[in-house]
Write an enzyme that holds these catalytic residues in place. Structure first.
Site, PDB file in Angstrom:
ATOM      1  N   SER A   1     -35.520 -54.981 -21.147  1.00 12.45           N
ATOM      2  CA  SER A   1     -34.442 -55.828 -21.652  1.00 12.45           C
ATOM      3  C   SER A   1     -33.742 -56.468 -20.457  1.00 12.45           C
ATOM      4  O   SER A   1     -33.407 -55.767 -19.489  1.00 12.45           O
ATOM      5  CB  SER A   1     -33.465 -54.995 -22.486  1.00 12.45           C
ATOM      6  OG  SER A   1     -32.517 -55.844 -23.089  1.00 12.45           O
ATOM      7  N   GLU A   2     -33.517 -57.778 -20.524  1.00  7.04           N
ATOM      8  CA  GLU A   2     -32.994 -58.528 -19.372  1.00  7.04           C
ATOM      9  C   GLU A   2     -31.702 -57.947 -18.807  1.00  7.04           C
ATOM     10  O   GLU A   2     -31.409 -58.101 -17.626  1.00  7.04           O
ATOM     11  CB  GLU A   2     -32.654 -59.981 -19.749  1.00  7.04           C
ATOM     12  CG  GLU A   2     -33.787 -60.859 -20.104  1.00  7.04           C
ATOM     13  CD  GLU A   2     -33.965 -60.926 -21.613  1.00  7.04           C
ATOM     14  OE1 GLU A   2     -34.359 -59.899 -22.199  1.00  7.04           O
ATOM     15  OE2 GLU A   2     -33.730 -61.997 -22.183  1.00  7.04           O
TER      16      GLU A   2
END
Lengths: 222, 225
Positions: free
Chosen positions: B49-50
């Site tokens: 997840s960024e």
């Protein structure tokens, strides 16, 4: 004796002035220093430029600053969000300047600012609207954009625990932009959930070394 | 012959079958997020997840939400055994540096050369928001798109040249739609699978780019979900 802990959020943000560029940590609501932002609302500073991933939601945080008319400009990657109404309205009415930057470029520009670099070349944004006005350079046959560093006059951050040296550890995905922004402003202030005795933070696990931090204030539990 | 376009969940199911064991994967916002539900259980996949998570797990049980544990879409998530947290800079080192094996994105348009437009329609009334879209599209060697084959008004989303502002050029490798699975190759767009009851001619009529039918093409068959 080194003691970066200050009594309250008013002392924590001392030195902030109108026209400043303010780096604000967080992604969504995670890792946003809400108490420090509230402290700005109690001052008369205005005309601020905010650098943050988002632009606030539900009348809290950055959205509260927008509603109070304290902002001239927001530099962020993703202002649109459920609950983000102020930025949309003010942007439509041209009452705030918005600069949208790809998230990885945003974090790297801040990193460059903190690392004393004059910028970097990235493939991100080549052949897009992002490239407008930027130098394109071919390196080993591939195109890159020149992106310049970002620094703040002051950075407002959120961490989980700090000691009096300003060593920091974070909580889960609330880390996000905070450790990067810690390196890239003249005054770096951290709101924490807990202050611990020197030596209580495992040296192997400290994420942000205290050298980057000027002031620590207890913000209370999240 | 009657045909049923795939649902969003079925598009995600089809894409999920292509996720190999041992891969590091980023799922973009929208239909791609659903992929995690349909990857076969014998495959160990690590989701990125960024905002700084590897080993992201499903949404928490009611009452167990942690405001400090969210995904890039700002929804509550969990972390699995072996997962870890890191800052945004390292997160984008993973993305831009080509360390992810697979990235699945949604899109407004994909061109026959693999150009993708997915971050803004250029509509001046909509606030521009880019997030990590460009970094993800540029950084990964294997970018795949999940989207409906046409817009709500029936306009093709697979086009000769994107008319919406570009996210990145020549990056999309495979497209999963509600009608077909299409690979973007040096030779052009090759149709690998088409849903039952539909055919290549019909597919061409809702596609604004040149298509080549794979001589070994198959029916795109998915379960009822």
């Amino acid at each position: 004796m080194i003691n970066k802990i200050v009594e309250d959020t008013r002392q924590a943000i001392q030195g902030i002035k109108s026209g400043d560029t303010v780096l604000i940590g967080g992604f969504g609501d995670a890792g946003v220093p809400f108490k420090l932002i509230e402290a700005i609302l109690r001052t008369d500073v205005c005309d601020l430029t905010i650098v943050s991933n988002n632009a606030g939601t539900y009348k809290r945080g950055i959205e509260a600053l927008l509603l109070a008319g304290k902002l001239r400009k927001i530099i962020c990657s993703y202002p649109r969000s459920s609950g983000a109404t102020a930025i949309v309205e003010l942007w439509k009415n041209r009452q705030v300047v918005l600069e949208v930057i790809p998230q990885g470029t945003l974090t790297e520009r801040i990193r460059a600012g903190g690392a004393g670099l004059g910028g970097f070349y990235t493939p991100v944004g080549v052949n897009t609207l992002i490239a407008k006005g930027k130098e394109v350079r071919v390196i080993d046959g591939k195109e890159y954009l020149l992106e310049k560093p970002i620094r703040g006059d002051i950075a407002l951050l959120k961490a989980n625990k700090a000691d009096r040296y300003g060593n920091l550890v974070y909580n889960k995905s609330a880390r996000n932009f905070n450790p990067i922004m810690a390196t890239a402003a003249d005054i770096v202030v951290v709101e924490v959930n807990e202050i611990v005795e020197l030596g209580k933070l495992d040296p192997e696990s400290i994420i942000t070394p205290g050298i980057f931090i000027d002031r620590v204030v207890l913000g209370g539990q999240k | 012959m009657k045909y049923l376009p795939l649902t969003e969940r079925q598009i995600a199911w089809r894409a999920a079958q292509d996720v190999s064991d041992g891969t590091y994967v980023n799922l973009g916002i929208g239909i791609p997020t659903l992929i995690a539900n349909y990857v076969p259980e014998d495959r160990e996949v690590i989701y990125h997840s960024e905002n700084g998570i590897l080993g992201m797990g499903p949404e928490p049980m009611p009452g167990e939400e942690d405001p400090d544990l969210i995904n890039a879409g700002k929804f509550f998530v969990t972390i699995l055994k072996g997962g870890c947290f890191f800052d945004s800079s390292l997160s984008f080192v993973m993305i831009r540096g080509g360390h992810l094996d697979l990235v699945f994105l949604g899109a407004f348009q994909v061109s026959e050369k693999g150009d993708i437009a997915n971050w803004t329609t250029g509509d001046e009334r909509t606030i521009p928001s880019v997030g990590g879209a460009i970094d993800l599209a540029v950084g990964c060697e294997d970018v795949r798109v999940l989207m409906r084959h046409t817009t709500k008004t029936g306009e093709p989303k697979i086009v000769k040249e994107c008319t919406y502002p570009l996210t990145a050029k020549k990056v999309v490798k495979r497209i999963y739609t509600d009608l077909a699975v299409i690979d973007v190759t040096e030779k052009g767009m090759i149709v690998r699978e088409i849903i039952n009851g539909y055919d290549f001619d019909k597919l061409k009529s809702v596609t604004a780019a040149d298509l080549i039918l794979d001589e070994n093409w198959k029916y795109l068959i998915v379960p009822e979900i």
